[in-house]
Design an enzyme around this catalytic site. Structure first.
Site, mmCIF file in Angstrom:
data_model
loop_
_atom_site.group_PDB
_atom_site.id
_atom_site.type_symbol
_atom_site.label_atom_id
_atom_site.label_comp_id
_atom_site.label_asym_id
_atom_site.label_seq_id
_atom_site.Cartn_x
_atom_site.Cartn_y
_atom_site.Cartn_z
ATOM 1 N N GLU A 461 0.890 -1.200 0.209
ATOM 2 C CA GLU A 461 -0.003 -0.033 -0.134
ATOM 3 C C GLU A 461 0.835 1.174 -0.016
ATOM 4 O O GLU A 461 1.750 1.431 0.830
ATOM 5 C CB GLU A 461 -0.928 -0.050 1.324
ATOM 6 C CG GLU A 461 -2.004 0.929 1.385
ATOM 7 C CD GLU A 461 -2.696 0.831 2.431
ATOM 8 O OE1 GLU A 461 -2.344 0.341 3.633
ATOM 9 O OE2 GLU A 461 -3.958 1.371 2.606
ATOM 10 N N ILE A 462 0.738 2.156 -1.032
ATOM 11 C CA ILE A 462 1.716 3.268 -1.328
ATOM 12 C C ILE A 462 0.890 4.240 -0.621
ATOM 13 O O ILE A 462 -0.321 4.522 -1.025
ATOM 14 C CB ILE A 462 2.074 3.594 -2.510
ATOM 15 C CG1 ILE A 462 2.731 2.137 -3.188
ATOM 16 C CG2 ILE A 462 2.893 4.891 -2.784
ATOM 17 C CD1 ILE A 462 3.175 2.593 -4.754
#
Ligand code: NAD
Length: 712
Positions: A461-462
């Site tokens: 998850e950025i």
């Protein structure tokens, strides 16, 4: 001559039919390809032609069905007729009285393998990366081109059930062992030579099932040993799937019934089940998310366009604990030089030893070699010196979840890092914008949230902070793709997207316990809902003390902003267990007791939370667990934490295992329709509290008839 299949007759009278679908990177089964094969079949009838080799002009043999076309089908007649039309051509191919050999030069999957099965022999290049298989079940489908009819007649009912029901890839060597392919070749030249030799040796080839004395290998569905297997197989399948995957049931039915019928009747039965699969909501959900949306993500839909592609050559990791050690392994595996830093050499070495452990296991199992292991380990430098970070393109911190410690390492690393390089935090809870305050270059600061265990979990998850630049985002995205993981991009918020929504599942299960629902019913509801782990067991894995700590920190942070949040009814239960030292699996006790024989629910739970005389319907419990998640995901969308529907759906399935047959947390709402979702949510809110009040964005959709979509 067809443009999809080129035809060439050699001096030896062998027709070489080469599949090469124009304008597509891969051969996919659809009208165009099947027309080409029909034309090849017509040419085969020419008296001068002695036999045919079917091969491909692309890297793969044939990748499977054309999902673009399938997703346009809206009436069951369409898939039924499409499937019957394909079968007609394949039947002509095998009944010509002349030998046809599939020369399998690359992947033969789904419809691709079914075409090969209609040939009299299959010869494949012996490359362990080459995949054969019927993966349709993974998208809620069934092989509709004769796979469930020919495979049982070729390799036996049990093996066919495994191939079609599990959908796993089969490597050529294994395929040879099970009789799926007749021979292997070392390269393309040998492949073609062996195919020609097979044709010369078998001038009047006939399929086994077209021989008068044909018998199923291992017996048909009536044979006692097979009938016995049929008595068990459905139970085994439903233990794994909880009845949530109709394709699994349809595949079993098609193979079972086909095992009682002649070839032609079995083919019709298969097409009916195929149509049932195509029309199912489950396959629509899975194709939407696990095919179209996943491909969009892989193609960079969430990556800022216009920033040139980048690669990380050297990576720094701060903190060589569980996460740092895992990130080092996956990065070195992708060919990146890694500097793994901790406060002591011993701790840094321990982080590197994690890779050694994984690699030793792989060598022992024959999946790698000692040379490869040593080469990979040589890429990881364990150190305590910040100077060693010089030359890094990216630094990821994975130190303790403590703002002060994180701020300290950020400053130290930035003093060595070149000004245009990226600094990422692997925090699981602390907002990125706040952490970036310690940075001299907040535009280069970003969140890269990995999941544990890093080597197994497919998602990263950025997290984009308020100051994060587009260039930094693009570079982080490229790194995630470089290590072979799937990136989703979200905006900064407490708990980001995945931790925030995942928590609602676990907390809802815990709230039920407080209400007097028997703990075993709660756990069964979680599994029936299609989640990989039930809520109480999952909370034990995460650790109750960690969740307590995060909730207290959140409360403090919100108080500092002058805000309060109503306490979730599950919170009190966690507090109570933590107070008596039941902090989760790592302590050997939480909602469960952990011993050498495995785990068992803590018997005292039902004393602390007495089981109510009236137990709720299982359906209501399942709805609570799923609506809690879907509604929170919708709130994340509404608040702009989520940037796309694809990221929401893929993030939920890959991040925390949101029941895949629903196609993800927002597809869950699309599939039932916003109006039905709002209505049911309001019912749950009236009974269980305002946390179920439907997100405003869904209420709006219910009024306008809209749905979650990334379409512009
Ligand atoms: P861990 O305790 O296993 O490892 C932390 C490591 O950091 C230890 O080896 C410690 O010696 C080292 N460290 C501490 N202070 C340091 C400093 N000043 N300089 C260098 N090294 C230092 O913790 P973990 O589970 O690997 O978690 C690390 C980070 O990743 C945390 O922010 C955590 O929230 C986050 N995270 C954890 C998980 C998970 O499931 N464990 C998942 C996602 C994110």
């Amino acid at each position: 001559m067809s443009s999809a299949v080129s035809l060439e007759v050699g001096g030896d009278g062998v027709l070489v039919a080469t599949m090469n679908l124009p304008g597509r990177p891969m051969n996919v089964v659809g009208d165009t390809l099947m027309e080409g094969i029909a034309q090849a079949c017509a040419k085969l009838a020419d008296p001068a032609v002695k036999g045919m080799i079917l091969t491909s002009g692309k890297a793969d043999f044939c990748a499977g069905g054309d999902l673009d076309r399938m997703s346009q089908w809206s009436k069951p007649e369409e898939p039924f007729e499409g499937s019957m039309a394909m079968k007609k051509v394949l039947r002509q191919l095998e009944l010509q009285g002349k030998p046809v050999v599939a020369a399998i030069n690359g992947h033969a999957l789904g419809g691709g393998l079914e075409i090969a099965l209609a040939c009299h022999a299959r010869i494949a290049i012996d490359d362990a990366r080459l995949k054969l298989g019927q993966p349709e079940v993974k998208l809620g489908l069934l092989p509709g081109g004769g796979g469930t009819v020919r495979l049982p007649r070729l390799v036996g009912i049990q093996a066919a059930l495994q191939i079609c029901g599990e959908g796993n890839d089969i490597a050529p060597a294994k395929a040879r062992e099970m009789g799926l392919v007749a021979d292997l070749a070392k390269d393309r030249d040998e492949l073609m030579a062996k195919a020609r030799a097979w044709i010369a040796a078998n001038p009047k080839a006939k399929q086994p099932w077209d021989q008068p004395k044909f018998r199923f290998p291992g017996g048909d569905s009536r044979t006692p040993a097979v009938a016995q297997m049929w008595a068990i197989a459905p139970s085994v399948a439903s233990q794994k799937t909880w009845g949530n995957y109709p394709a699994v049931r349809h595949i079993m039915s098609s193979i079972f019934e086909g095992g009682l019928l002649d070839f032609e009747a079995a083919s019709v039965v298969e097409s009916r089940y195929f149509a049932a699969c195509v029309m199912s909501q489950e396959s629509k959900n899975m194709i939407n998310t696990l095919w179209f949306q996943l491909n969009a993500i892989k193609k960079g839909a969430s990556r800022p366009a216009g920033v040139p592609a980048s690669k990380v050559g050297r990576l720094g990791i701060l903190g060589a604990g569980m996460m740092g050690g895992g990130i080092a392994y996956v990065s070195a595996k992708a060919g990146i030089d890694v500097v793994l830093l901790d406060t002591t050499q011993e701790a840094a070495d321990k982080g590197k030893a994690y890779s050694q452990g994984l690699l030793d296991k792989a060598v022992k199992k024959g999946r790698s070699t000692a040379e490869k292991r040593d080469a990979l380990l040589a890429k990881i430098q364990a150190t305590t010196r910040y100077e060693d970070l010089a030359g890094c393109d990216l630094v990821i911190e994975a130190v303790f979840e403590d703002r002060a410690v994180k701020a300290d390492v950020t400053k130290k690393a930035e003093s060595v890092l070149a000004a245009d390089k990226v600094f990422a935090s692997n925090t699981s809870t602390l907002p990125i914008t706040g952490l970036a305050k310690a940075s001299a270059r907040p535009q280069n600061f970003i969140g890269l949230h990995f999941f544990s265990p890093v080597d197994k979990m497919p998602l990263v998850e950025i997290i984009v902070g308020q100051a994060t630049s587009e260039q930094t985002l693009a570079r982080a995205f490229d790194y995630v793709a470089q290590i072979g993981k799937t990136p989703i991009v979200v905006n900064d918020s407490r708990g980001f997207y995945t931790s925030r929504v995942f928590a609602t599942y676990v907390m809802e299960g815990i709230a039920m316990l407080k209400e007097g629902v028997h703990p075993r019913s709660i756990e069964v509801a979680g599994l029936q809902a299609g989640m990989p782990m039930p809520p109480l067991a999952l909370q034990d894995e995460v650790s109750l003390s960690l969740s307590m700590h995060v909730q207290e920190q959140t409360k403090k942070d919100l108080a500092a902003e002058g805000r309060t949040l109503p306490e979730h009814p599950g919170t009190g239960v966690i507090r109570q267990l933590v107070e008596v030292g039941r902090i989760g699996k790592k302590a050997g006790k939480g909602f469960y007791d952990y011993g050498d024989d495995g785990k068992a629910l803590w018997p005292e739970l039902t004393r602390l939370y007495p089981t109510a005389a009236q137990q709720p319907a299982q359906r209501e419990m399942i709805d609570r667990l799923m609506f809690a998640q879907a509604n929170e995901a919708a709130r994340c969308y509404e608040e702009g934490v989520l940037r796309s529907v694809a990221d929401a759906n893929i993030g939920s399935i890959f991040g925390w295992g949101f029941a895949p047959f629903h196609g993800g947390a927002l597809q869950f709402i699309n599939a039932m329709g916003a109006r039905a979702f709002v209505e049911r949510s309001r019912g749950l809110a009236a009974k269980f509290g305002p946390r179920f009040e439907p997100a405003a964005v869904v209420v709006k959709m219910a009024e306008s008839g809209g749905r979650f979509s990334d379409a512009a």
